[in-house]
Design a protein around this motif. Structure first.
Motif, PDB file in Angstrom:
ATOM      1  N   LYS A  39      30.145  28.720  52.727  1.00 50.65           N
ATOM      2  CA  LYS A  39      30.359  29.330  51.481  1.00 50.65           C
ATOM      3  C   LYS A  39      29.164  29.985  50.827  1.00 50.65           C
ATOM      4  CE  LYS A  39      34.819  28.549  51.757  1.00 50.65           C
ATOM      5  NZ  LYS A  39      35.834  29.483  52.182  1.00 50.65           N
ATOM      6  N   LEU A  40      29.254  30.948  50.328  1.00 53.25           N
ATOM      7  CA  LEU A  40      28.297  31.562  49.424  1.00 53.25           C
ATOM      8  C   LEU A  40      28.901  31.684  48.313  1.00 53.25           C
ATOM      9  CD1 LEU A  40      26.444  34.163  51.998  1.00 53.25           C
ATOM     10  CD2 LEU A  40      25.882  32.095  51.460  1.00 53.25           C
ATOM     11  N   ASN A  41      28.143  31.656  46.940  1.00 56.09           N
ATOM     12  CA  ASN A  41      28.552  32.246  45.756  1.00 56.09           C
ATOM     13  C   ASN A  41      28.797  33.577  45.708  1.00 56.09           C
ATOM     14  OD1 ASN A  41      29.031  31.613  43.043  1.00 56.09           O
ATOM     15  ND2 ASN A  41      26.958  32.456  42.382  1.00 56.09           N
ATOM     16  N   ILE A  42      28.073  34.303  46.449  1.00 57.69           N
ATOM     17  CA  ILE A  42      28.349  35.678  46.391  1.00 57.69           C
ATOM     18  C   ILE A  42      29.584  36.027  46.919  1.00 57.69           C
ATOM     19  CG2 ILE A  42      27.537  36.326  48.771  1.00 57.69           C
ATOM     20  CD1 ILE A  42      25.716  38.465  47.309  1.00 57.69           C
ATOM     21  N   ASP A  43      30.292  35.042  47.581  1.00 57.37           N
ATOM     22  CA  ASP A  43      31.608  35.345  48.203  1.00 57.37           C
ATOM     23  C   ASP A  43      32.596  35.367  46.716  1.00 57.37           C
ATOM     24  OD1 ASP A  43      30.608  33.700  50.768  1.00 57.37           O
ATOM     25  OD2 ASP A  43      32.366  34.840  51.303  1.00 57.37           O
ATOM     26  N   ASN A  44      32.412  34.334  45.954  1.00 56.55           N
ATOM     27  CA  ASN A  44      33.011  34.499  44.718  1.00 56.55           C
ATOM     28  C   ASN A  44      32.679  35.714  43.847  1.00 56.55           C
ATOM     29  OD1 ASN A  44      34.876  32.071  44.629  1.00 56.55           O
ATOM     30  ND2 ASN A  44      32.945  30.976  44.625  1.00 56.55           N
ATOM     31  N   LEU A  45      31.566  35.781  43.739  1.00 58.09           N
ATOM     32  CA  LEU A  45      31.100  37.061  42.767  1.00 58.09           C
ATOM     33  C   LEU A  45      31.721  38.463  43.256  1.00 58.09           C
ATOM     34  CD1 LEU A  45      27.442  36.210  42.174  1.00 58.09           C
ATOM     35  CD2 LEU A  45      29.145  35.867  40.697  1.00 58.09           C
ATOM     36  N   ALA A  46      31.757  38.660  44.597  1.00 60.81           N
ATOM     37  CA  ALA A  46      32.460  39.938  45.203  1.00 60.81           C
ATOM     38  C   ALA A  46      33.840  40.128  44.993  1.00 60.81           C
ATOM     39  CB  ALA A  46      32.088  39.955  46.525  1.00 60.81           C
ATOM     40  N   GLU A  47      34.520  38.852  45.274  1.00 57.23           N
ATOM     41  CA  GLU A  47      35.987  38.614  45.000  1.00 57.23           C
ATOM     42  C   GLU A  47      36.218  38.962  43.346  1.00 57.23           C
ATOM     43  OE1 GLU A  47      38.040  34.615  45.262  1.00 57.23           O
ATOM     44  OE2 GLU A  47      37.934  35.266  47.249  1.00 57.23           O
ATOM     45  N   ASN A  48      35.436  38.317  42.351  1.00 55.31           N
ATOM     46  CA  ASN A  48      35.832  38.772  41.108  1.00 55.31           C
ATOM     47  C   ASN A  48      35.462  40.012  40.603  1.00 55.31           C
ATOM     48  OD1 ASN A  48      35.787  35.957  40.674  1.00 55.31           O
ATOM     49  ND2 ASN A  48      33.632  35.615  39.754  1.00 55.31           N
ATOM     50  N   ARG A  49      34.904  40.838  41.388  1.00 51.31           N
ATOM     51  CA  ARG A  49      34.616  42.286  41.041  1.00 51.31           C
ATOM     52  C   ARG A  49      36.138  42.946  41.377  1.00 51.31           C
ATOM     53  NH1 ARG A  49      29.899  40.564  40.880  1.00 51.31           N
ATOM     54  NH2 ARG A  49      28.194  41.991  39.895  1.00 51.31           N
ATOM     55  N   ILE A  50      36.623  42.479  42.513  1.00 57.22           N
ATOM     56  CA  ILE A  50      38.000  43.122  42.940  1.00 57.22           C
ATOM     57  C   ILE A  50      38.985  42.625  41.895  1.00 57.22           C
ATOM     58  CG2 ILE A  50      39.813  43.232  44.728  1.00 57.22           C
ATOM     59  CD1 ILE A  50      37.522  42.716  46.755  1.00 57.22           C
ATOM     60  N   LEU A  51      39.021  41.255  41.470  1.00 57.11           N
ATOM     61  CA  LEU A  51      40.096  40.775  40.661  1.00 57.11           C
ATOM     62  C   LEU A  51      39.817  41.369  39.446  1.00 57.11           C
ATOM     63  CD1 LEU A  51      39.731  37.038  41.657  1.00 57.11           C
ATOM     64  CD2 LEU A  51      41.636  38.425  41.975  1.00 57.11           C
ATOM     65  N   GLN A  52      38.775  41.745  38.651  1.00 56.95           N
ATOM     66  CA  GLN A  52      38.625  42.487  37.515  1.00 56.95           C
ATOM     67  C   GLN A  52      39.447  43.660  37.446  1.00 56.95           C
ATOM     68  OE1 GLN A  52      37.664  41.393  34.367  1.00 56.95           O
ATOM     69  NE2 GLN A  52      37.862  39.293  35.309  1.00 56.95           N
ATOM     70  N   ARG A  53      39.225  44.426  38.585  1.00 58.44           N
ATOM     71  CA  ARG A  53      39.723  45.863  38.638  1.00 58.44           C
ATOM     72  C   ARG A  53      41.248  46.054  38.832  1.00 58.44           C
ATOM     73  NH1 ARG A  53      37.522  50.420  37.062  1.00 58.44           N
ATOM     74  NH2 ARG A  53      35.297  50.243  36.946  1.00 58.44           N
TER      75      ARG A  53
END
Length: 127
Positions: A39-53
């Motif tokens: 797991k990478l924190n970047i997985d969550n950060l990328a996912e969050n960009r989609i969720l915000q949209r």
């Protein structure tokens, strides 16, 4: 399809974010191995960009990192903000952002963003 354009845009934004991180290689400090799953924190950060949209559309979502978000529904969005985490972490240039709008177990629309090649592929049941 309600929210599809926002989903595509969110995936493209996540892809751009991953591309910039890939170029800088600052993600290495965020590696976590849990139950033999990288797991990478970047997985969550990328996912969050989609969720915000897609947030304004109140869509039920199932994400690789967070599980269910919102009410479990037969119609939902399936999201993998960084598909290819092991490759990404090992500097292997094969990874994508992947998402699908689902009806039960049937995909009705899909988005795949290849950040390194700057390509977005979309497909929906209507054509």
């Amino acid at each position: 399809m309600q929210g599809l354009d926002a989903l595509i845009l969110g995936c493209e934004e996540a892809g751009e974010f991953l591309l910039q991180a890939w170029k800088k290689s600052h993600f290495q400090d965020d590696i976590l191995i849990k139950h033999k799953d990288l797991k990478l924190n970047i997985d969550n950060l990328a996912e969050n960009r989609i969720l915000q949209r897609i947030k304004p559309y109140n869509l039920s979502c199932y994400t690789e990192e967070k599980g269910w978000i919102g009410v479990k529904d037969n119609n939902y969005v399936l999201i993998d903000g960084l598909d290819g985490t092991v490759n990404f972490a090992n500097n292997i240039p094969v990874f994508t952002v992947s998402a699908a709008m689902m009806c039960g177990f049937k995909p009705v629309a899909g988005v795949v963003v290849d950040p390194l090649n700057q390509k977005t592929l979309t497909r929906h049941a209507d054509g």
